[in-house]
Enzyme design. Structure first.
Site, PDB file in Angstrom:
ATOM      1  N   GLU A   1      64.098 -65.016-111.878  1.00 14.58           N
ATOM      2  CA  GLU A   1      63.545 -66.275-112.349  1.00 14.58           C
ATOM      3  C   GLU A   1      63.077 -66.116-113.795  1.00 14.58           C
ATOM      4  O   GLU A   1      62.052 -65.485-114.059  1.00 14.58           O
ATOM      5  CB  GLU A   1      62.383 -66.703-111.455  1.00 14.58           C
ATOM      6  CG  GLU A   1      61.829 -68.079-111.811  1.00 14.58           C
ATOM      7  CD  GLU A   1      60.696 -68.499-110.893  1.00 14.58           C
ATOM      8  OE1 GLU A   1      60.629 -69.692-110.557  1.00 14.58           O
ATOM      9  OE2 GLU A   1      59.882 -67.637-110.510  1.00 14.58           O
TER      10      GLU A   1
ATOM     11  N   GLU B   1      53.527 -70.803-102.080  1.00 13.14           N
ATOM     12  CA  GLU B   1      54.643 -71.500-102.731  1.00 13.14           C
ATOM     13  C   GLU B   1      54.936 -70.706-103.994  1.00 13.14           C
ATOM     14  O   GLU B   1      54.199 -70.758-104.975  1.00 13.14           O
ATOM     15  CB  GLU B   1      54.262 -72.951-103.052  1.00 13.14           C
ATOM     16  CG  GLU B   1      55.466 -73.852-103.288  1.00 13.14           C
ATOM     17  CD  GLU B   1      55.967 -73.837-104.713  1.00 13.14           C
ATOM     18  OE1 GLU B   1      56.885 -73.025-104.984  1.00 13.14           O
ATOM     19  OE2 GLU B   1      55.470 -74.604-105.530  1.00 13.14           O
TER      20      GLU B   1
ATOM     21  N   LYS C   1      40.681 -71.497-107.821  1.00 19.13           N
ATOM     22  CA  LYS C   1      40.797 -70.771-109.089  1.00 19.13           C
ATOM     23  C   LYS C   1      41.996 -71.315-109.858  1.00 19.13           C
ATOM     24  O   LYS C   1      43.144 -71.103-109.462  1.00 19.13           O
ATOM     25  CB  LYS C   1      40.999 -69.274-108.872  1.00 19.13           C
ATOM     26  CG  LYS C   1      40.987 -68.465-110.188  1.00 19.13           C
ATOM     27  CD  LYS C   1      41.632 -67.108-110.053  1.00 19.13           C
ATOM     28  CE  LYS C   1      43.087 -67.101-110.472  1.00 19.13           C
ATOM     29  NZ  LYS C   1      43.327 -67.379-111.920  1.00 19.13           N
TER      30      LYS C   1
ATOM     31  N   CYS D   1      59.567 -74.162-110.835  1.00 17.00           N
ATOM     32  CA  CYS D   1      60.118 -73.257-109.825  1.00 17.00           C
ATOM     33  C   CYS D   1      61.361 -73.809-109.143  1.00 17.00           C
ATOM     34  O   CYS D   1      62.149 -73.050-108.581  1.00 17.00           O
ATOM     35  CB  CYS D   1      59.052 -72.903-108.797  1.00 17.00           C
ATOM     36  SG  CYS D   1      58.222 -74.314-108.069  1.00 17.00           S
TER      37      CYS D   1
END
Length: 500
Positions: free
Chosen positions: A402, A270, A196, A304
């Site tokens: 973040e 991850e 996906k 990231c």
């Protein structure tokens, strides 16, 4: 939040020339070797982040679509898993060559869908090619415990088998590259998969399926477009999925892991990061600033592992801040068609644009200052000025969460113990870097930082030969390297009694 230095305005080109309508991929699911056609399904608008205009509408998948794709993958995996490593290697090399042959359209599609500068998209395409070529070789060179008699009169043999059918959920920041990071080792290990892509950025993943469809056995690779709460949830809950792998946010990772737990399937995550950049007084400050120009702002900070949280010794903080601001002030900001020298594009979506802007607004209310940037940029599209936040106190929201945008925070520390403590205080554990000329410190300090990758005197340098993945809230499992092949396979012990 008034900045002392301003960045250049957004440069605009002619986006209509980027991708012709006939170059778009089929806007449908790819199941059992073919694109499906459904006229009754809902659709998701795909938006150009440089202008805010709609590019096209992509099929919105259902749980039933996922189940069809999983059934096709299950049927195909038996024969695919029985192929030799050499046969799988040949196919991966052919995929790499096909991507390379179609590099131009893939890069242009990636830039159209994500707003990335074309140079960034071209890097993503070349990285995808290298990923398939590396995994083609690595899949032929796995090692394990030698066969032998570890119990008297019993010979043990260790087999490495495919995990089976893998469900994959990829993110919007590197749509093509993250698909390659998953598809290549999953296929190399003998698995079939259902993938996906992000509902915001599915175009290059669908284009990849279109250009390699004739190379693949039907059902080995399947793609179902759609929303996370529907398609992603079913990938995690379907009992015929043996392992689910996600690259995405911490929230998405928690949801997938919780759902996968109901069927006790393996999970590979991850997730996010908040990489500290620990700068000691003996560091080459010019090198730090030059490195951060790329490592903090590459892909508009939507990375990231970005070098987004600078922890610098108080004695050199002012000097380093000035050097970083000088680097940031030279960025060329624009849409992908505004020139090959454009370095910073928009954020991926309006929602993410408002999210990042919200962090900047709250930082201002907390008394944090912007040495440069600090606000959205005027005009169409989702552009945020590259920003350096200073006077950031310990524990501030901007330094703990973040942000995932073109924003760097600068904090100070007074001694090494404080630097270690402050680096480790975030819930993330993906990446960090240490900057020092002290050879003993360069070896000792990385051992004390709880991050999956720690660079010394560099940041955000990756290679297919070495693993990528995190600790703590950044997830578990490893992408890249032979460790990814191990993650996407299973180990079986066969013991033979040969007593006579």
């Amino acid at each position: 939040m008034n900045a002392t230095t301003t960045t250049t305005p957004v440069r605009r080109g002619n986006e209509a020339e980027l991708v012709a309508k006939e170059e778009l991929p089929p806007l449908q699911h790819f199941i059992d070797g073919a694109f499906t056609t459904r006229t009754d399904a809902a659709g998701t608008d795909i938006v150009n982040p440089s202008s805010g205009t709609v590019i096209c509408c992509v099929l919105e998948g259902t749980a039933a679509d996922v189940d069809l794709a999983v059934a096709a993958a299950r049927q195909a995996q038996t024969d695919w898993g029985a192929t030799t490593p050499a046969e799988r290697s040949d196919l991966l090399l052919n995929i790499a060559s096909r991507i390379e042959e179609n590099a131009d359209i893939l890069a242009r599609l990636e830039s159209l869908n994500t707003g990335k500068p074309l140079a960034t998209s071209r890097d993503d395409v070349s990285g995808s090619v290298d990923t398939f070529r590396f995994m083609a070789g690595a899949g032929r060179a796995l090692t394990s415990l030698a066969a032998g008699d570890y119990a008297t009169d019993h010979t043990s043999v260790i087999l490495r088998e495919p995990a089976g059918v893998v469900g994959v959920i990829t993110p919007w920041n590197y749509p093509l590259l993250m698909a390659a990071w998953k598809i290549a080792p999953i296929l190399a290990a003998g698995n079939a998969l259902v993938l996906k892509p992000s509902e915001q950025t599915p175009l290059t993943t669908l284009k990849l399926a279109e250009i390699i469809a004739d190379l693949l056995p039907a059902g080995v690779l399947n793609i179902v477009t759609g929303l996370g709460p529907v398609v992603g949830e079913r990938l995690a809950s379907n009992p015929d999925i043996d392992l689910v792998a996600l690259t995405g946010s911490v929230g998405s990772g928690k949801a997938v892991a919780a759902t996968a737990g109901n069927t006790v399937k393996r999970v590979h995550l991850e997730l996010g990061g908040k990489a500290p950049v620990v700068v000691f007084p003996d560091a080459n400050l010019s090198a730090v600033a030059e490195s951060l120009r790329t490592a903090a702002f590459y892909n508009s900070g939507q990375e990231c592992g970005a070098a987004c949280r600078v922890l610098v010794h108080e004695s050199v903080a002012d000097q380093l801040t000035q050097l970083i601001v000088e680097q940031v002030s030279t960025f060329i900001i624009g849409d992908p068609t505004a020139g090959d020298d454009v370095e910073i594009g928009p954020l991926v979506s309006e929602a993410h644009y408002h999210r990042v802007a919200g962090y900047l607004e709250r930082a201002q209310k907390e008394g944090i200052t912007a040495a440069i940037g600090g606000a959205p940029l005027e005009g169409p599209g989702f552009f945020i000025a590259p920003t350096v936040l200073t006077n950031v106190p310990a524990g501030a929201e901007a330094s703990q969460n973040e942000i995932f945008g073109p924003v760097v925070t600068i904090e100070t520390f007074s001694d090494e113990d404080e630097a270690i403590k402050r680096s480790n205080e975030t819930p993330y554990g993906l990446a960090a870097s240490v900057w020092t000329r002290d050879s003993a410190r360069s070896i000792d300090l990385p051992r004390k930082l709880h991050f999956g990758t720690v660079w010394v005197n560099s940041h955000l340098v990756l290679a297919n030969e070495v693993p990528w993945g995190g600790f703590k809230g950044s997830g578990y499992g490893r992408d890249l390297s032979i460790y990814a092949l191990e993650d996407f396979s299973r180990t079986k012990h066969v013991m033979i009694n040969h007593a006579r």
